[in-house]
Design a protein around this motif. Structure first.
Motif: not given
Length: 472
Positions: A72, A78, A147-148, A189-190, A192-193, A196-197, A233
């Motif tokens: 992080r 990230y 926000e990725g 976490e990443l 999933t983000l 979503k994007r 992932h």
């Protein structure tokens, strides 16, 4: 009562090898080049052995293309460090080994073994990113905001040292227990983000279960293996790197994109019909990606739906360009421009695409051997894709026929997942999916997409690898 055999004591895949003329041993001169390269001094590069990379693959894998380290950033973003096996440093341009890899195109997998793209002395030893040994790699450093969104991309040749060879199953267990090792702690976490994007930009992600023939109790069985969450992932990191590579190529005006048009409306309508027959809920106004994400790939009916959904993702191609970008730069499944760069041990095109990216990132000319290969790669990859697909489908068809040969005459409940086009004059029929064993096969009869039927098995012939049902 018919004997319910769900496994077979023996399935011989050698006839399939001969029929498809799959390559066997590597030519002596190509193997000699590989052995010489493996024994030589490692390529020069930056020292990144201080980074605690880890690999994550199927438990039995030996050709380890990628190693990862996630961290992080102070601003909540990230940093992705992604080490890719440096295959190009071990394959001499113009040599016998390069020629042989062009003939093969990619690694082909069969249930009882694989036909590797590179000799095992490289793919399972000197170049594979095994733990606790120094290896040459191309290291991507990709930074993203909270926000990725990608904020910076860099890559370099470097010396790396993986700390552990992890399996998907073990890591998933660690995720479930909250004990994921530090280099991968941010992966759920990443991942999933990023997923979503992808959904927001209209990507269609198919978590397709793999229909596999696996060894079981001294024989073989046919199973549907749904991808674990950690695999999805992990795939997002590979997709992220491929999108970063495509950005470099488009800015630099040269490269090899993986392109695909968006799904056609008629294909979406057909999938909606299949959803009805398989009991998949499709709310009014829902997008394809939303429905796909709601399906359980571990269930036989969900697996059949996802298999049918694969029809949406047709027309994928390798698209080279040198100067003016191609008319189509996007990939309908990814929802963005994308390139293959993360599996050079198993896929020929990645070796050359990676060299393009290294040069563009460094602001140096693309090596002529890599640049000259770009126009020829689409045909080589298309040919090898067809061969790999035929091998995979042939192995599954053979297993289906062997597993069902003693059940001819039995009636199965089945979902109609496809109906033949009447213009093809094949007679009424289509494709059905039965639940156990997990088989999809042709069925004759006046079938309607959107119903479940009783289907009688009329033939299962291992010699021709054909299974046929008829509506009961």
């Amino acid at each position: 009562m018919p004997i319910r055999r769900v496994w077979a004591p023996r399935i011989d895949f050698d006839a399939l090898r001969r029929e498809l003329k799959l390559p066997e041993e590597f030519p002596a001169d190509a193997l000699a080049e590989a052995e010489q390269a493996a024994a030589g001094a490692p390529p020069e590069g930056a020292d990144r052995t201080d980074v605690p990379f880890v690999t994550i693959d199927p438990a039995t894998s030996k050709d380890l293309d990628q190693a990862m380290h996630l961290s992080r950033l102070p601003d909540g973003g990230y940093r992705v460090l992604y080490a890719i096996a440096d295959v190009a440093s071990y394959v001499r341009p113009g040599g016998a080994l390069e020629t042989e890899t062009w003939a093969r195109g990619q690694t082909i997998y069969l249930p009882d073994g694989r036909i590797p793209l590179h000799p095992p002395v490289l793919s399972e030893d000197a170049v594979s990113l095994f733990p606790d040994v120094d290896r040459s790699a191309v290291v991507w450093t990709i930074e993203l905001d909270a926000e990725g969104e990608i904020t910076s991309v860099a890559l370099e040749r470097a010396r790396v040292r993986s700390r552990a060879k992890l399996s998907y199953e073990a890591v998933q267990q660690q995720v479930d227990a909250g004990t994921v090792p530090e280099p991968l702690a941010l992966l759920p976490e990443l991942g999933t983000l990023l997923a979503k994007r992808a959904s927001d930009r209209g990507a269609v992600n198919l978590p397709l279960p793999e229909q596999e023939v696996e060894q079981h109790d001294g024989g073989w069985r046919l199973v549907l293996r749904a991808p674990l969450a950690i695999e999805e992932h992990n795939a997002q990191i590979s997709l992220l790197t491929g999108m970063a590579a495509a950005q470099l190529m488009l800015r630099g005006g040269v490269g090899l994109l993986r392109t695909m048009p968006p799904p056609k409306p008629e294909a979406v309508a057909k999938l909606q019909g299949a959803a009805k027959s398989l009991g998949v809920l499709w709310p009014s106004g829902a997008q394809v990606g939303e429905v796909v994400a709601s399906v359980d790939p571990a269930s036989p009916r969900g697996a059949a739906f996802l298999d049918q959904a694969a029809d949406l993702l047709r027309g994928a191609a390798y698209t080279p360009f040198d100067g003016t970008p191609p008319e189509i730069t996007g990939h309908g499944g990814v929802g963005a421009p994308y390139a293959h760069v993360t599996a050079p041990l198993r896929r020929l095109a990645d070796r050359y695409a990676t060299e393009v990216c290294l040069a563009l990132a460094a602001g140096t000319p693309v090596p002529e051997w890599a640049r000259a290969a770009l126009p020829r790669l689409p045909k080589a990859m298309s040919d090898s894709d067809r061969l790999a697909g035929s091998a995979n489908r042939g192995a599954i068809d053979l297993a289906e026929a062997v597993l069902l040969q003693d059940r001819v005459g039995e009636v199965f409940e089945a979902g109609v997942i496809d109906v033949d086009d009447a213009s093809k004059n094949r007679g009424p029929g289509g494709t059905v999916a039965i639940d156990e064993p997990a088989v999809r096969a042709r069925c004759s009869g006046a079938l309607s997409l959107g119903v479940r039927i009783q289907a009688r098995l009329v033939s299962a012939d291992p010699a021709t690898r054909k299974v046929q049902f008829e509506q009961d």
